[in-house]
Design a protein around this motif. Structure first.
Motif, PDB file in Angstrom:
ATOM      1  N   SER A  27      25.606   2.830  45.966  1.00 51.11           N
ATOM      2  CA  SER A  27      26.215   2.910  47.292  1.00 51.11           C
ATOM      3  C   SER A  27      25.533   3.959  48.163  1.00 51.11           C
ATOM      4  O   SER A  27      26.182   4.795  48.767  1.00 51.11           O
ATOM      5  CB  SER A  27      27.706   3.204  47.159  1.00 51.11           C
ATOM      6  N   ALA A  86      24.162   5.020  51.435  1.00 52.23           N
ATOM      7  CA  ALA A  86      24.419   4.553  52.799  1.00 52.23           C
ATOM      8  C   ALA A  86      23.153   3.992  53.447  1.00 52.23           C
ATOM      9  O   ALA A  86      22.061   4.539  53.287  1.00 52.23           O
ATOM     10  CB  ALA A  86      24.960   5.702  53.644  1.00 52.23           C
ATOM     11  N   ALA A 127      24.675  -1.031  49.361  1.00 51.76           N
ATOM     12  CA  ALA A 127      25.878  -0.393  49.893  1.00 51.76           C
ATOM     13  C   ALA A 127      26.659  -1.369  50.765  1.00 51.76           C
ATOM     14  O   ALA A 127      27.897  -1.387  50.731  1.00 51.76           O
ATOM     15  CB  ALA A 127      25.515   0.853  50.694  1.00 51.76           C
ATOM     16  N   LYS A 139      28.520  -3.589  48.412  1.00 50.88           N
ATOM     17  CA  LYS A 139      29.676  -2.900  47.836  1.00 50.88           C
ATOM     18  C   LYS A 139      30.828  -2.848  48.835  1.00 50.88           C
ATOM     19  O   LYS A 139      31.974  -3.124  48.485  1.00 50.88           O
ATOM     20  CB  LYS A 139      29.296  -1.479  47.411  1.00 50.88           C
TER      21      LYS A 139
END
Length: 146
Positions: free
Chosen positions: A128, A130, A135, A138
């Motif tokens: 994850s 950013a 990400a 997710k």
């Protein structure tokens, strides 16, 4: 010289398969860091992605799915012609795909492609960081489960 990367991918596929569930592992390259909108920091690859691929390619996502017909997938964005003019051509991921026996999927909508690639997985292990495709996956999967 023999490459260590195919054996690392094979080991990860074996471990995912041994669980008895349909598991997938998704690892994306780091986003390109920018300062003040016009100053680019030198790119540094995600250490986990580099461990499995040895690649410094930007905007690359590795998808491992031992249950699928194509267990190893490299997801890349299409070539950006404007970026190519200013920064030069990006290295092809085709040699890496041959080395890892991977399918290359080129898509401008990486989230949609990732959703299609992990369809059927019971468990998806996703980083994850950013600003990466993994990400975004997710966040999308988390929003669907609530």
């Amino acid at each position: 010289m023999k490459s260590i990367y195919p054996s690392r991918v094979a080991k990860a596929l074996k471990l995912l398969k041994e669980s008895g569930q349909r598991e997938a592992l998704i690892i994306s390259s780091n986003p390109h860091a920018v300062r003040s909108r016009d100053t680019h920091y030198p790119f540094r690859q995600n250490s986990d992605l580099f461990y499995f691929t040895g690649s410094h390619a930007e905007q690359l996502t590795l998808v491992l799915r031992p249950y699928a017909k194509e267990p190893v997938v490299l997801l890349v964005l299409p070539e950006d012609k404007v970026k190519t003019v200013w920064e030069g051509p990006q290295a092809s991921v085709r040699p890496l795909a041959r080395l890892l026996k991977a399918e290359v999927v080129t898509s401008s909508d990486q989230l949609k492609s990732l959703l299609a690639l992990v369809r059927g997985a019971d468990i998806a292990y996703v980083q994850s960081i950013a600003g990466t495709a993994s990400a975004a996956l997710k966040a999308d999967l988390s929003g669907r489960s609530s």
